[in-house]
Motif scaffolding. Structure first.
Motif, PDB file in Angstrom:
ATOM      1  N   GLY A  81       0.739  -1.317  -0.039  1.00 39.24           N
ATOM      2  CA  GLY A  81      -0.188   0.020   0.228  1.00 39.24           C
ATOM      3  C   GLY A  81       0.519   1.131   0.176  1.00 39.24           C
ATOM      4  N   LEU A 113      -0.796   6.150  -8.773  1.00 37.68           N
ATOM      5  CA  LEU A 113      -0.095   6.459  -7.545  1.00 37.68           C
ATOM      6  C   LEU A 113       1.174   5.379  -8.044  1.00 37.68           C
ATOM      7  N   TYR A 169      -6.063  -0.736   7.594  1.00 40.77           N
ATOM      8  CA  TYR A 169      -7.386  -0.172   8.324  1.00 40.77           C
ATOM      9  C   TYR A 169      -8.199   0.443   7.015  1.00 40.77           C
ATOM     10  N   GLN A 187      -7.190   7.061   0.494  1.00 40.10           N
ATOM     11  CA  GLN A 187      -8.271   6.001   1.649  1.00 40.10           C
ATOM     12  C   GLN A 187      -7.774   4.734   0.766  1.00 40.10           C
TER      13      GLN A 187
HETATM   14  C1  LIG Z   1      -3.358   5.682   4.191  1.00 41.55           C
HETATM   15  S1  LIG Z   1      -2.626   5.608   2.410  1.00 41.55           S
HETATM   16  C2  LIG Z   1      -0.895   4.730   2.639  1.00 41.55           C
HETATM   17  C3  LIG Z   1       0.782   5.221   2.688  1.00 41.55           C
HETATM   18  C4  LIG Z   1       1.388   4.973   3.049  1.00 41.55           C
HETATM   19  N1  LIG Z   1       1.698   3.181   3.070  1.00 41.55           N
HETATM   20  C5  LIG Z   1       2.108   5.449   4.216  1.00 41.55           C
HETATM   21  O1  LIG Z   1       1.666   4.762   5.142  1.00 41.55           O
HETATM   22  O2  LIG Z   1       1.850   6.706   4.376  1.00 41.55           O
HETATM   23  C6  LIG Z   1      -2.949   3.881   2.028  1.00 41.55           C
HETATM   24  C7  LIG Z   1      -2.832   4.043   0.816  1.00 41.55           C
HETATM   25  O3  LIG Z   1      -3.193   1.908   0.456  1.00 41.55           O
HETATM   26  C8  LIG Z   1      -4.065   1.952  -0.857  1.00 41.55           C
HETATM   27  N2  LIG Z   1      -4.415   1.301  -0.722  1.00 41.55           N
HETATM   28  C9  LIG Z   1      -5.684   1.711  -0.261  1.00 41.55           C
HETATM   29  N3  LIG Z   1      -7.032   0.101  -0.720  1.00 41.55           N
HETATM   30  C10 LIG Z   1      -6.089  -0.729  -0.900  1.00 41.55           C
HETATM   31  C11 LIG Z   1      -6.447  -2.014  -1.552  1.00 41.55           C
HETATM   32  N4  LIG Z   1      -6.925  -2.795  -1.455  1.00 41.55           N
HETATM   33  N5  LIG Z   1      -5.239  -2.289  -2.270  1.00 41.55           N
HETATM   34  C12 LIG Z   1      -3.504  -1.837  -2.429  1.00 41.55           C
HETATM   35  N6  LIG Z   1      -3.701  -0.527  -1.794  1.00 41.55           N
HETATM   36  C13 LIG Z   1      -4.516   0.308  -1.619  1.00 41.55           C
HETATM   37  C14 LIG Z   1      -4.228   3.652  -1.065  1.00 41.55           C
HETATM   38  O4  LIG Z   1      -3.965   3.968  -2.758  1.00 41.55           O
HETATM   39  C15 LIG Z   1      -3.353   4.949  -0.587  1.00 41.55           C
HETATM   40  O5  LIG Z   1      -2.099   4.689  -1.373  1.00 41.55           O
END
Ligand SMILES: C[S@@+](CC[C@H](N)C(=O)[O-])C[C@H]1O[C@@H](n2cnc3c(N)ncnc32)[C@H](O)[C@@H]1O
Length: 234
Positions: A44, A70, A110, A155
């Motif tokens: 992620g 992204l 989360y 998110q």
């Molecule tokens: C809050 S950001 C966290 C980014 C980084 N890991 C950090 O901690 O700053 C959450 C990331 O998870 C990605 N994401 C959300 N749902 C996802 C999924 N089902 N599979 C993969 N990535 C996902 C979002 O697109 C986003 O880039």
């Protein structure tokens, strides 16, 4: 292409810096314990803030991110890392990219519809050690809450996510088959990791490992079997 305004906002960078201090120390302690961390996943990854830092301290990084735009931004910002579009909620849990030494799972659990299944997938992709940071809900028992996600690029991809209590996260880690679990016990320089009379501790950090390691800012937790033999019965 979508903007990364939120990822680049001062609030985001502030919590990133606090979490990076923890990750850097863990990696140094894991290496000192004699455990390899040459190859890494960033689960992620967003546009690659942590991927870049992991690369800059010498790791070979494979970033998995659910949003294609992204991933493209990550490739520009951290061209040394390999970015792949990967949806933890939609992916086939039996067909996963090959395991790597170390996994960073910051800020992702989360945002998922099915954090338990995703954690098992993350574990399968982790050869040695995983560092997990997630938001948690208050409560002593193993509970989860379904929450609506905000419609922005930081998110979840799906409209709903499931957030766990700390004990539920620890039980989920037990189910992943790691033998050693450690929980942070040093202060982290960000209010989300602190509890006060007005606000519960909203985030927590764990390290899980296949072999014992010495971590200066973490305490070991017992990976206890559930107490009742028929614990799986309703
Ligand atoms: C809050 S950001 C966290 C980014 C980084 N890991 C950090 O901690 O700053 C959450 C990331 O998870 C990605 N994401 C959300 N749902 C996802 C999924 N089902 N599979 C993969 N990535 C996902 C979002 O697109 C986003 O880039």
């Amino acid at each position: 292409m979508k903007s990364t305004l939120l990822f680049d906002s001062p609030a985001y960078l502030e919590i990133n810096e606090a979490r990076w201090l923890v990750a850097k120390q863990v990696l140094s302690d894991v290496t000192e314990s004699g455990v390899a961390t040459n190859t890494a996943y960033d689960f992620g990854s967003g546009p690659g803030w942590f991927s870049k830092r992991l690369h800059d301290i010498g790791l070979n990084v494979h970033a998995l991110e659910g949003r294609q735009d992204l991933v493209e931004l990550g490739r520009k910002r951290a061209p040394e890392c390999h970015f792949q579009t990967f949806d933890f909620d939609g992916a086939d849990a039996e067909v996963l990219p090959a395991p790597r030494d170390f996994s960073l799972a910051y800020g992702i659990l989360y945002h998922l519809e099915n954090p338990l299944r995703s954690l098992r997938m993350m574990a399968k992709m982790t050869k040695n050690v995983m560092l997990l940071e997630t938001m948690v809900i208050p409560g002593e028992k193993e509970f989860a809450r379904v929450v609506k996600e905000n419609p922005n690029e930081t998110q979840g991809i799906q409209p709903l996510a499931m957030i766990l209590t700390q004990s539920a996260v620890e039980r989920a880690i037990w189910a992943c088959g790691f033998d050693y679990l450690y929980k942070i016990n040093a202060p982290i320089n960000h209010p989300d990791f602190q509890s006060s009379s007005e606000r519960h501790e909203r985030r927590c950090i764990w390290v899980m490992s296949r072999v014992p390691i010495n971590l200066r800012d973490f305490c070991p937790l017992d990976m206890k079997e559930p107490q009742r033999a028929d614990y799986w019965k309703k």
